[in-house]
Design a protein around this motif. Structure first.
Motif, short mmCIF file in Angstrom:
data_model
loop_
_atom_site.label_atom_id
_atom_site.label_comp_id
_atom_site.label_asym_id
_atom_site.label_seq_id
_atom_site.Cartn_x
_atom_site.Cartn_y
_atom_site.Cartn_z
N GLY A 9 0.84 -1.19 0.00
CA GLY A 9 0.00 0.00 0.00
C GLY A 9 0.87 1.24 0.00
N TYR A 10 0.31 2.32 -0.53
CA TYR A 10 1.04 3.59 -0.52
C TYR A 10 0.05 4.72 -0.27
CZ TYR A 10 3.92 7.55 -1.83
OH TYR A 10 4.59 8.75 -1.81
N VAL A 11 0.45 5.64 0.62
CA VAL A 11 -0.43 6.73 1.03
C VAL A 11 0.37 8.02 1.11
CG1 VAL A 11 -1.79 7.66 2.93
CG2 VAL A 11 -2.00 5.25 2.33
N ARG A 12 -0.19 9.10 0.55
CA ARG A 12 0.33 10.44 0.83
C ARG A 12 -0.58 11.05 1.88
NH1 ARG A 12 0.92 13.39 -4.69
NH2 ARG A 12 0.35 15.17 -3.41
N GLU A 13 -0.02 11.33 3.03
CA GLU A 13 -0.83 11.67 4.21
C GLU A 13 -1.67 12.91 4.01
OE1 GLU A 13 1.81 11.82 7.53
OE2 GLU A 13 2.36 9.69 7.40
N GLU A 14 -1.19 13.89 3.24
CA GLU A 14 -1.99 15.11 3.07
C GLU A 14 -3.23 14.87 2.21
OE1 GLU A 14 0.44 15.07 -0.62
OE2 GLU A 14 0.70 14.49 1.47
N GLN A 15 -3.28 13.71 1.55
CA GLN A 15 -4.45 13.36 0.74
C GLN A 15 -5.54 12.68 1.57
OE1 GLN A 15 -5.11 13.95 -2.48
NE2 GLN A 15 -3.17 14.89 -3.05
N VAL A 69 -3.67 1.97 -3.64
CA VAL A 69 -3.65 3.33 -3.09
C VAL A 69 -5.10 3.78 -2.86
CG1 VAL A 69 -1.48 4.01 -4.17
CG2 VAL A 69 -3.61 4.27 -5.45
N PRO A 70 -5.32 4.72 -1.97
CA PRO A 70 -6.69 5.20 -1.76
C PRO A 70 -7.30 5.81 -3.02
CG PRO A 70 -5.30 5.83 0.09
CD PRO A 70 -4.39 5.29 -0.98
N SER A 71 -6.49 6.52 -3.81
CA SER A 71 -6.92 7.08 -5.08
C SER A 71 -5.68 7.37 -5.90
CB SER A 71 -7.74 8.37 -4.88
OG SER A 71 -6.89 9.43 -4.50
N LEU A 101 -8.87 2.45 -4.39
CA LEU A 101 -10.06 2.11 -3.63
C LEU A 101 -11.31 2.77 -4.20
CD1 LEU A 101 -8.84 2.33 0.10
CD2 LEU A 101 -9.06 0.30 -1.36
N LEU A 102 -11.13 3.80 -5.04
CA LEU A 102 -12.28 4.46 -5.65
C LEU A 102 -12.84 3.58 -6.76
CD1 LEU A 102 -11.20 8.21 -5.92
CD2 LEU A 102 -12.52 7.08 -4.13
N PRO A 103 -14.11 3.18 -6.68
CA PRO A 103 -14.69 2.27 -7.67
C PRO A 103 -14.56 2.77 -9.10
CG PRO A 103 -16.16 2.51 -5.78
CD PRO A 103 -15.07 3.53 -5.62
N ARG A 104 -14.67 4.08 -9.32
CA ARG A 104 -14.63 4.59 -10.69
C ARG A 104 -13.22 4.54 -11.28
NH1 ARG A 104 -14.89 9.37 -7.63
NH2 ARG A 104 -13.19 10.84 -8.01
N VAL A 109 -4.21 2.27 -12.14
CA VAL A 109 -4.13 3.71 -11.89
C VAL A 109 -2.70 4.22 -11.98
CG1 VAL A 109 -6.18 3.78 -10.44
CG2 VAL A 109 -3.95 3.39 -9.39
N LEU A 110 -1.74 3.31 -12.01
CA LEU A 110 -0.34 3.73 -12.15
C LEU A 110 -0.10 4.26 -13.56
CD1 LEU A 110 2.57 3.89 -11.11
CD2 LEU A 110 2.88 1.54 -11.88
#
Length: 273
Positions: A9-15, A69-71, A101-104, A109-110
Motif C-alpha cells: 500500500g502507498y499513502v500520501r498523508e496530506e491526501q 492506493v486510496p486514489s 479504492l475508488l470504484p470509478r 491507476v499507475l
C-alpha cells in the motif's frame, strides 16, 4: 496451506482527510478481497519521497508486483525527484498492477497506457499518423487530430488533444534547436528530421489516450507540464528504442462505449460482403 502473494500500500498523508488507521484498514481489506496479503503500507507527506523510494525498490525485487492506493491522486507527481520515481515505477509496467479504492478508478491507476508494441483489444484505435520535426509539422498534426476526432464524434476533445501533441512536438523542436547552435541551417534541418514522431489516438471505456512515440530516446525527461491540465500523463522507453509519451484524457460517462460501438459498426460496414 499455500500463502497469499504480497501486495503493498502507498499513502500520501496530506491526501487523507480523516483517520489514517481507517484508510490502512480499507487497504488491508481490499488486499484480502483480491487474494493478497498486504505486506506494508508506505507513507509520504507532501513532497517527501523516502517511502516512495523504498516502495519502488521493493517492487523491483518482488515476484508479485501489486500496489493499492486510496486514489490515483496519491501517485501524482509533486516534485521532480518524485516524478522521476513514479517514472521508474511506471517503467515496470505491465508487471506492476496498481489498484485504487475508488470504484470509478479501479485498476491500472499507475499507468493506463498500453505498450506501443501490443495494443489491448479493449482499446479502439481511432487512427495514427507520423510526423517529423519541421515548420509544417504543427499544422499537419492539427489537421489529423481534428479529422480523426470529428469522425469519432469527439470534437469537444480536439483542443485537449492538440495541446498534448503540440507540447510534445514543441519539446522535440526545442531539443533540436538546442543541439544545433552554431550549425549550418541545412545540417540543422537534417538533424531535426531524424526524430520521427508517431501519434496514436486510442479510445478506452472511460478515456481517450493520446500516445506519441518518438525516435529520440529521452524517457528520463519530465513530461511537459501542460499535459497534466488535460489528463493523466506519463512517459517511458518504447520497445526497440525511442520514447513513448502519453496522456489519458477522461471521457464523460458513456462516451467511450458510444464511440467504440460506432467504430465497430463502421468497421462492419467496410467489410466486403
Amino acid at each position: 496451506m499455500k500463502s497469499r502473494p504480497l501486495m503493498f500500500g502507498y499513502v500520501r498523508e496530506e491526501q487523507i482527510p480523516g483517520s489514517l488507521d481507517e484508510v490502512e484498514l480499507q487497504l488491508r481489506t481490499f488486499a484480502v478481497s483480491e487474494g493478497y496479503c498486504l505486506s506494508a503500507v508506505y507513507h509520504d507527506a507532501g513532497a517527501l519521497t523516502g517511502a516512495l523510494w523504498v516502495l519502488v525498490h521493493e517492487l523491483e525485487r518482488m515476484e508479485y508486483r501489486r500496489l493499492v492506493v486510496p486514489s490515483r491522486a496519491h501517485l501524482a507527481p509533486v516534485t521532480a525527484p518524485r516524478a522521476a520515481l513514479l517514472r521508474k515505477l511506471a517503467a515496470l509496467s505491465p508487471s506492476v498492477h496498481a489498484w485504487s479504492l475508488l470504484p470509478r478508478e479501479g485498476v491500472s491507476v499507475l499507468t493506463r497506457s498500453t505498450p506501443p508494441e501490443a495494443l489491448s483489444a479493449s482499446a479502439v484505435t481511432l487512427g495514427s499518423f507520423r510526423l517529423r520535426v519541421s515548420e509544417s509539422a504543427w499544422s499537419t498534426a492539427r489537421l489529423h487530430v481534428h479529422e480523426r476526432l470529428t469522425r469519432a464524434g469527439l470534437r469537444e476533445l480536439v483542443e485537449a488533444c492538440e495541446a498534448v501533441v503540440g507540447a510534445v512536438l514543441a519539446e522535440a523542436a526545442e531539443f533540436a534547436r538546442a543541439v544545433q547552435v552554431g550549425v549550418h541551417p541545412i545540417y540543422a534541418q537534417i538533424e531535426a528530421s531524424l526524430n520521427e514522431l508517431e501519434v496514436r489516438l486510442l479510445v478506452w471505456p472511460a478515456m481517450l489516450e493520446v500516445q506519441v512515440v518518438e525516435t529520440r530516446s529521452h524517457a528520463s525527461d519530465l513530461v511537459p507540464t501542460v499535459l497534466g491540465r488535460y489528463g493523466e500523463p506519463g512517459r517511458k522507453s518504447a520497445l526497440g528504442g525511442g520514447t513513448l509519451t502519453w496522456c489519458a484524457i477522461p471521457l464523460p460517462g458513456g462516451w467511450g462505449e458510444m464511440v467504440r460501438t460506432t467504430h465497430a459498426y463502421r468497421a462492419a460496414l467496410d467489410v466486403p460482403g
